[in-house]
Enzyme design. Structure first.
Site, PDB file in Angstrom:
ATOM      1  N   GLY A 209       1.049  -1.257  -0.122  1.00 15.27           N
ATOM      2  CA  GLY A 209      -0.136   0.070  -0.006  1.00 15.27           C
ATOM      3  C   GLY A 209       0.708   1.181   0.108  1.00 15.27           C
ATOM      4  O   GLY A 209       0.581   2.109  -0.845  1.00 15.27           O
ATOM      5  N   THR A 210       1.879   1.403   0.970  1.00 17.37           N
ATOM      6  CA  THR A 210       2.582   2.676   1.104  1.00 17.37           C
ATOM      7  C   THR A 210       3.440   2.757  -0.406  1.00 17.37           C
ATOM      8  O   THR A 210       3.328   4.025  -0.928  1.00 17.37           O
ATOM      9  CB  THR A 210       3.729   2.259   2.039  1.00 17.37           C
TER      10      THR A 210
ATOM     11  N   ASN B  65      -8.721   3.567   8.194  1.00 11.39           N
ATOM     12  CA  ASN B  65      -8.373   2.442   8.950  1.00 11.39           C
ATOM     13  C   ASN B  65      -8.484   2.182  10.634  1.00 11.39           C
ATOM     14  O   ASN B  65      -8.617   1.262  11.005  1.00 11.39           O
ATOM     15  CB  ASN B  65      -6.697   2.106   8.613  1.00 11.39           C
TER      16      ASN B  65
ATOM     17  N   CYS C 201      -0.004   0.935  12.677  1.00 13.56           N
ATOM     18  CA  CYS C 201       1.262   1.307  12.137  1.00 13.56           C
ATOM     19  C   CYS C 201       1.640   2.401  13.201  1.00 13.56           C
ATOM     20  O   CYS C 201       2.902   2.832  13.262  1.00 13.56           O
ATOM     21  CB  CYS C 201       1.078   2.157  10.978  1.00 13.56           C
TER      22      CYS C 201
HETATM   23  N1  PLP Z   1      -3.498   3.180   3.613  1.00 10.32           N
HETATM   24  C1  PLP Z   1      -4.165   2.833   4.534  1.00 10.32           C
HETATM   25  C2  PLP Z   1      -5.537   3.119   4.770  1.00 10.32           C
HETATM   26  C3  PLP Z   1      -3.768   1.500   5.407  1.00 10.32           C
HETATM   27  O1  PLP Z   1      -4.603   1.070   6.354  1.00 10.32           O
HETATM   28  C4  PLP Z   1      -2.376   1.243   5.565  1.00 10.32           C
HETATM   29  C5  PLP Z   1      -1.906   0.151   6.334  1.00 10.32           C
HETATM   30  O2  PLP Z   1      -2.275   0.160   7.447  1.00 10.32           O
HETATM   31  C6  PLP Z   1      -1.596   1.652   4.182  1.00 10.32           C
HETATM   32  C7  PLP Z   1      -2.214   2.755   3.574  1.00 10.32           C
HETATM   33  C8  PLP Z   1      -0.232   1.246   4.236  1.00 10.32           C
HETATM   34  O3  PLP Z   1      -0.246  -0.308   3.616  1.00 10.32           O
HETATM   35  P1  PLP Z   1       0.834  -1.277   3.633  1.00 10.32           P
HETATM   36  O4  PLP Z   1       1.067  -1.543   4.909  1.00 10.32           O
HETATM   37  O5  PLP Z   1       0.591  -2.170   2.620  1.00 10.32           O
HETATM   38  O6  PLP Z   1       2.274  -0.521   3.130  1.00 10.32           O
END
Ligand code: PLP
Length: 386
Positions: free
Chosen positions: A75-76, A154, A327
């Site tokens: 995601g990031t 989230n 996170c």
């Molecule tokens: N965006 C949202 C809304 C998320 O909840 C998260 C992870 O918790 C991310 C982005 C980041 O995703 P990733 O953990 O795959 O980098």
């Protein structure tokens, strides 16, 4: 049965990372045994390229068939790639509209971009956690290049009216980027009208460290790195073929169940079962009830107690929940999301996030609620609240 991490444990932190689906694990094992690099011209390379191509078709159906898909490391990276690619070419003259409740992957990047000359406007949510599309429209300027908004939050699970925002943007030059990391496998993403959209495999039963960026074809986007041949020029580096194949298997299973009417009814029933159980608890529990919310994510507030204390006590009883965004679990500060919704500090420090998937059973909800009751009654007694 929900995933039993350790004997008898109940895992209720799917929004942080969902358990790997068995089909994804099986697909990963098979794909991992192929030695080829999908860019190689020999037969082994061709076999890896075929696996990638099949996975791209599946993810294409999952995200919307008329779009281009760029595989990423999660995601990031999808967020960073989407935002940077949208602004490439004219950083210093760019204005971005986003919201104060975005994930830190979005907010952190935009803070860095502000230092590089990008202008950023943050739109606050209404008290129920929903962003008003009109507030987004009012923040637009002639130099707005990009609007970034999450599909669902989230921490609270509140679903944002992203298609309404898209409607208000029609005729405007600004691109719309949607962070759909929390909604993939829960809401139908082909229905989301966005120029760019980010997802992450580990939130819907795929492996950690794999994701995708969906791009509307025909946009005049400039790849960040010149001369790259992978992923149609949008990303450099050999693809994680086994991880991508496993992500596609998880996506296919979501399309076969979680995203079907039967799957949605099942999740709604589980949500209802939680809410009924919570309403019977012998102490005050607040929920965010006046906003459209994912069935799978439940943010509860227990006034008078700290969420991290309750979560730690539940952990000792074998139940994994989270306080706010996973996170940030190492950070002591209050949630920026609940703060932006206007909750006072004591109330927002009491938040606990319960998140689950279709494999959870009612007996596990009963056991979790019984554990929550015993923890809260004990803590309230010690604190002299009861
Ligand atoms: N965006 C949202 C809304 C998320 O909840 C998260 C992870 O918790 C991310 C982005 C980041 O995703 P990733 O953990 O795959 O980098």
């Amino acid at each position: 049965m929900a995933l039993v991490v350790d004997s008898g444990r109940i895992y209720l932190d799917y929004a942080a990372s969902a358990p790997l689906k068995q089909c994804a694990k099986d697909a990963w094992m098979v794909a991992h045994s192929y030695p080829g690099n999908p860019s190689s011209s020999h037969e082994d390379g061709g076999l890896a390229a075929n696996l990638l191509s099949d996975a791209r078709q599946t993810i294409g159906r999952f995200l919307g068939e008329n779009y281009e898909v760029v595989f990423t490391s999660g995601g990031t990276e999808s967020i960073i790639l989407g935002i940077l690619t949208s602004l490439e070419g004219s950083w210093s003259q760019s204005h971005v509209v986003t919201t104060s409740i975005e994930h830190s992957a979005v907010l952190g990047l935009l803070q860095r971009l502000e230092q590089a000359g990008v202008a950023v406007t943050l739109v606050d949510p209404q008290p129920n956690g929903v962003i008003s599309p009109n507030d987004v429209a009012n923040a637009l300027r002639p130099d707005t290049r990009l609007v970034c908004i999450q599909h669902a939050n989230n921490e609270t699970g509140v679903i944002q009216p992203v298609n309404k925002v898209a409607e208000l943007l029609s005729g405007n030059d600004a691109l719309l980027f949607v962070d759909a990391v929390q909604t993939a496998g829960k809401l139908p993403l082909p229905d989301v009208d966005a120029d760019l959209l980010a997802v992450s495999a580990h939130k819907f039963g795929g492996p950690r460290g794999v994701g995708a960026l969906r791009i509307r074809p025909g946009l005049a986007l400039r790849p960040l790195i010149a001369g790259v041949s992978h992923e149609n020029g949008f990303r450099a580096g050999t693809q994680n073929v086994a991880g991508i194949v496993a992500m596609a298997a998880a996506a296919q299973e979501c399309m076969n169940y979680e995203l079907t009417p039967a799957g949605r009814r099942h999740l709604r029933r589980l949500r209802g079962y939680w809410e009924e159980g919570i309403s019977r608890l012998p102490f005050e529990v607040r929920t965010i009830s006046n906003a459209p919310t994912l069935f799978e994510t439940l943010c509860i507030l227990i006034p008078g107690l700290r969420g991290d204390t309750v979560a730690d006590a539940l952990d000792l009883l074998g139940i994994s929940v989270s306080t706010g965004s996973a996170c940030h679990s190492s950070e002591e500060g209050p949630s920026h999301v609940l703060s932006a919704m206007g909750l006072d500090k004591d109330t927002l420090m009491s938040a606990i996030r319960i998140s689950f998937g279709s494999s959870l059973v009612e007996d596990e909800i009963d056991r979790s609620l019984a554990a929550l009751e015993s923890v809260v009654v004990r803590l309230e007694t010690v604190a002299g609240i009861r």
